[in-house]
Design an enzyme around this catalytic site. Structure first.
Site, PDB file in Angstrom:
ATOM      1  N   GLY A   1      -5.873   4.313   8.801  1.00  0.00           N
ATOM      2  CA  GLY A   1      -4.814   5.015   9.314  1.00  0.00           C
ATOM      3  C   GLY A   1      -4.839   6.065   8.599  1.00  0.00           C
TER       4      GLY A   1
ATOM      5  N   GLN B   1      -0.755  13.867   5.120  1.00  0.00           N
ATOM      6  CA  GLN B   1      -2.015  13.598   4.232  1.00  0.00           C
ATOM      7  C   GLN B   1      -2.929  14.572   4.476  1.00  0.00           C
ATOM      8  OE1 GLN B   1      -2.317   9.309   5.183  1.00  0.00           O
ATOM      9  NE2 GLN B   1      -3.380   9.327   3.121  1.00  0.00           N
TER      10      GLN B   1
ATOM     11  N   CYS C   1      -6.038   3.491   0.211  1.00  0.00           N
ATOM     12  CA  CYS C   1      -5.251   4.708   0.697  1.00  0.00           C
ATOM     13  C   CYS C   1      -6.304   5.986   0.406  1.00  0.00           C
ATOM     14  CB  CYS C   1      -3.973   5.118  -0.095  1.00  0.00           C
ATOM     15  SG  CYS C   1      -3.309   6.240   0.657  1.00  0.00           S
ATOM     16  N   LEU C   2      -6.515   6.585   1.611  1.00  0.00           N
ATOM     17  CA  LEU C   2      -7.287   7.857   1.681  1.00  0.00           C
ATOM     18  C   LEU C   2      -6.916   8.706   0.512  1.00  0.00           C
ATOM     19  CD1 LEU C   2      -8.184   8.364   5.463  1.00  0.00           C
ATOM     20  CD2 LEU C   2      -9.566   7.399   3.730  1.00  0.00           C
TER      21      LEU C   2
ATOM     22  N   HIS D   1       2.720   1.056   5.906  1.00  0.00           N
ATOM     23  CA  HIS D   1       2.052   1.855   4.966  1.00  0.00           C
ATOM     24  C   HIS D   1       2.048   3.334   4.987  1.00  0.00           C
ATOM     25  CE1 HIS D   1      -1.802   2.912   2.049  1.00  0.00           C
ATOM     26  NE2 HIS D   1      -1.656   3.786   2.867  1.00  0.00           N
ATOM     27  N   GLU D   2       1.615   3.682   6.534  1.00  0.00           N
ATOM     28  CA  GLU D   2       1.645   4.905   7.164  1.00  0.00           C
ATOM     29  C   GLU D   2       3.277   5.585   6.953  1.00  0.00           C
ATOM     30  OE1 GLU D   2      -1.025   6.550   6.938  1.00  0.00           O
ATOM     31  OE2 GLU D   2      -2.269   4.544   6.839  1.00  0.00           O
TER      32      GLU D   2
ATOM     33  N   HIS E   1       4.204   6.904   3.885  1.00  0.00           N
ATOM     34  CA  HIS E   1       3.854   8.452   3.675  1.00  0.00           C
ATOM     35  C   HIS E   1       4.685   9.517   4.224  1.00  0.00           C
ATOM     36  CE1 HIS E   1      -0.308   8.042   1.865  1.00  0.00           C
ATOM     37  NE2 HIS E   1      -0.952   6.998   2.677  1.00  0.00           N
TER      38      HIS E   1
HETATM   39 NI    NI Z   1      -2.540   5.660   2.656  1.00  0.00          NI
END
Ligand code: NI
Length: 165
Positions: free
Chosen positions: A25, A30, A87-88, A129-130, A133
């Site tokens: 995701g 990001q 998470c990235l 989660h997204e 963000h």
């Molecule tokens: Ni994330």
């Protein structure tokens, strides 16, 4: 409010970035774009007709890219679900996060059609989660102070190691 070619170009760019990472995701913020756009691929697409059956114990991951503009949660269950998230934006750190198990969500898809659906499992985890963000919230913000501090020191160490490499 609408999905035009510029939003679709952003979605495609994000999908490439996500696959390269690799991740399941990604939120636009990001990659430095503040539009409320999310992409996801949980690898749970329909198995193509005529595909060979998987070998014993082999995990089948059929690409299933999903696109979201202006995602929102309309309802959430009292029942919760724990999942070990990563998470990235927080490299190499994973921890259990407790979230509502089921959520009713709305968004515009890649064609700009409004979709409303009730979701659960990994899809619901990833969606929440997204969406976080987009609101400036990271999964470690859901952890206790102690575990968040531990996460931050681990991430700083990872970053230092990467700089030295
Ligand atoms: Ni994330």
């Amino acid at each position: 409010d609408a999905v035009d070619d510029s939003v679709r170009a952003l979605m495609d760019d994000m999908l490439d970035t996500m696959y390269d990472a690799p991740g399941i995701g990604l939120a636009a913020v990001q990659i430095g774009d503040l539009r409320r756009v999310v992409v996801m691929d949980l690898g749970d697409g329909p198995v193509p007709e005529g595909a060979a059956p998987p070998a014993d114990g082999e995990e089948v991951r059929v690409p299933n890219p999903r696109f979201f503009a202006n995602p929102e949660v309309l309802w959430q269950s009292d029942e919760t679900y724990c999942y070990e998230e990563g998470c990235l934006s927080i490299p190499e750190y994973f921890d259990e996060v407790e979230r509502p198990a089921r959520v009713r969500v709305a968004y515009l898809d890649r064609e700009g059609q409004r979709v409303e659906e009730e979701i659960e499992g990994l899809y619901a985890v990833c969606f929440q989660h997204e969406l976080d963000h987009l609101n400036g919230v990271l999964f470690i913000d859901h952890l206790s102070r102690l575990r968040r501090d531990r996460a931050m020191s681990k991430v700083k160490k990872t970053m230092r190691l990467r700089e030295d490499a």
